[in-house]
Design an enzyme around this catalytic site. Sequence first.
Site, PDB file in Angstrom:
ATOM      1  CB  CYS A 189      -0.919   0.001   1.222  1.00 22.17           C
ATOM      2  SG  CYS A 189      -2.087  -1.375   1.259  1.00 22.17           S
ATOM      3  CG  HIS A 240      12.564  -1.881   2.863  1.00 21.35           C
ATOM      4  ND1 HIS A 240      12.327  -3.095   3.477  1.00 21.35           N
ATOM      5  CD2 HIS A 240      12.187  -2.039   1.564  1.00 21.35           C
ATOM      6  CE1 HIS A 240      11.835  -3.943   2.591  1.00 21.35           C
ATOM      7  NE2 HIS A 240      11.729  -3.333   1.428  1.00 21.35           N
ATOM      8  CG  HIS A 289      -2.442   3.430   3.984  1.00 17.18           C
ATOM      9  ND1 HIS A 289      -3.226   3.381   2.852  1.00 17.18           N
ATOM     10  CD2 HIS A 289      -2.315   2.144   4.403  1.00 17.18           C
ATOM     11  CE1 HIS A 289      -3.558   2.134   2.608  1.00 17.18           C
ATOM     12  NE2 HIS A 289      -3.019   1.357   3.522  1.00 17.18           N
ATOM     13  CG  HIS A 326     -17.790   6.348   6.458  1.00 13.26           C
ATOM     14  ND1 HIS A 326     -18.667   6.956   5.573  1.00 13.26           N
ATOM     15  CD2 HIS A 326     -18.564   5.717   7.379  1.00 13.26           C
ATOM     16  CE1 HIS A 326     -19.912   6.696   5.956  1.00 13.26           C
ATOM     17  NE2 HIS A 326     -19.876   5.958   7.044  1.00 13.26           N
ATOM     18  CG  ASN A 353      -6.798  -0.324   2.487  1.00 16.26           C
ATOM     19  OD1 ASN A 353      -6.212   0.395   1.679  1.00 16.26           O
ATOM     20  ND2 ASN A 353      -6.150  -1.179   3.258  1.00 16.26           N
TER      21      ASN A 353
END
Length: 497
Positions: free
Chosen positions: A225, A304, A392, A421, A425
Amino acid sequence: MPAAPLPEFSRSVKLKYVKLGYQYLVNNFLTFLLVPAMATVALELVRLGPDEILAKWRSLNLDLVEILASALLIVFAATVYFMSRPRPVFLVDYACFKPPCYCRVPSASFMEHIRLLNLDDPKSVQFQTRILERSGLGEETYLPPANHFIPPNPTMEASRAEAQLVIFSAIDDLIRKTGLKPKDIDILVVNCSLFSPTPSLSAMIVNKYKLRSNIRSFNLSGMGCSAGLISIDLARDLLQVHPNSNALVISTEIITPNFYPGKQRSMLLPNCLFRMGAAAILLSNRRREARRAKYRLVHVVRTHKGADDRAYLCVYEEEDPQGHSGISLSKDLMAIAGEALKSNITTIGPLVLPVSEQLLFFFTLVGRKLINPKWKPYIPDFKLAFEHFCIHAGGRAVIDELQKNLQLSPEHVEASRMTLHRFGNTSSSSLWYELNYIESKGRMRRGDRVWQIGFGSGFKCNSAVWKCNRTIKTPVDGPWADCIHRYPVDIPEVVKF
């Protein structure tokens, strides 16, 4: 008479104003030093008068050659400085995909679908019901047509159809808004984590819009994502070495082939949270675009944590014992996300925080090391560095955790909660739906700073910082145009079906 007790310091002095005074003093420390020095020099020049100043200048005995050499040195240094500066990267505009109404999936329909698919497994139905009730998703999220079938139809043809729908719609909207011509696109970056066909999605776009044969195209997959900000970082790096160029960035996730039909609970979560979405972003390093561009890219910071096995495995695509493929989410996900966030803000903090916050953080850190390790760590106030936050919209727990850790107000996370909402996602594109929410509310002003924070498999935490070039007019179109008047809405902790 007994002496009157001393007033309590915390009540007699507003500590908030003490902190504000400290911040003002530290952040303007150089100004406080320079102003008296400049005033002293000015008074001395006034006292000397023009005749004495001219006499001192003549006493330096500078000849024409020395003056010319000095001027050339200054010009050379200035040229080197301006040539070595990174090229500014502007966000000209962007567009978010608005799914058609026939893709809408109300909660009741979704749960009816799940019941029919799991007639022999009521526990899986109960588990997904509990997840959806607490997810924060509303009644107007969208799934692709293939997922409305019972059972779903995750074919390659259906997956390509979804990709064409979401990507081409977003690009068409962007072309309409910017007047961009396909031949003017120099760089193309596409990110889609779980659907990676051959030819690639980037090749699909080149074919559809007949882009130039010398276009620099890239297709990123498997990066989760947070890949949207990785795409922005890649486009920025390319724009540094290719002058006078435009970069088109596409962020999406194709849902069709990724519905999990099994019973493993850690793999059922994505079914409940992920929904359709895509965003097309136009970046440019052309100076003439600065006037109409919405934002300027200031920083990108990538973290990372893949060297840690726990982090690497916390979002993992695998097969369950029955052979069904799906994405497994570890119970340690939130803890790992918190660790990645800490690493990320440690790097981005010095780049964006005022000096006052950096000093408080440094002194607290030294105090914990040398004086008392039980001291609470100081959490910098990032509200002093940013006016807007785009976190996110991975789930309610993600937003709650970041709001708590960064000490944000409900308004700061409003865009993230309302995006979750309204659209669910949408993976890497969720940050752009959130930015569009802020614009649609008429809250974006010239000079405002925006912090986008993305999380993804690997495990990664990535940040991008944007600065608004101009006050943004409230959009009359886009994904929020027909519903922004209804938001924000109250989202209960649990919605019973």
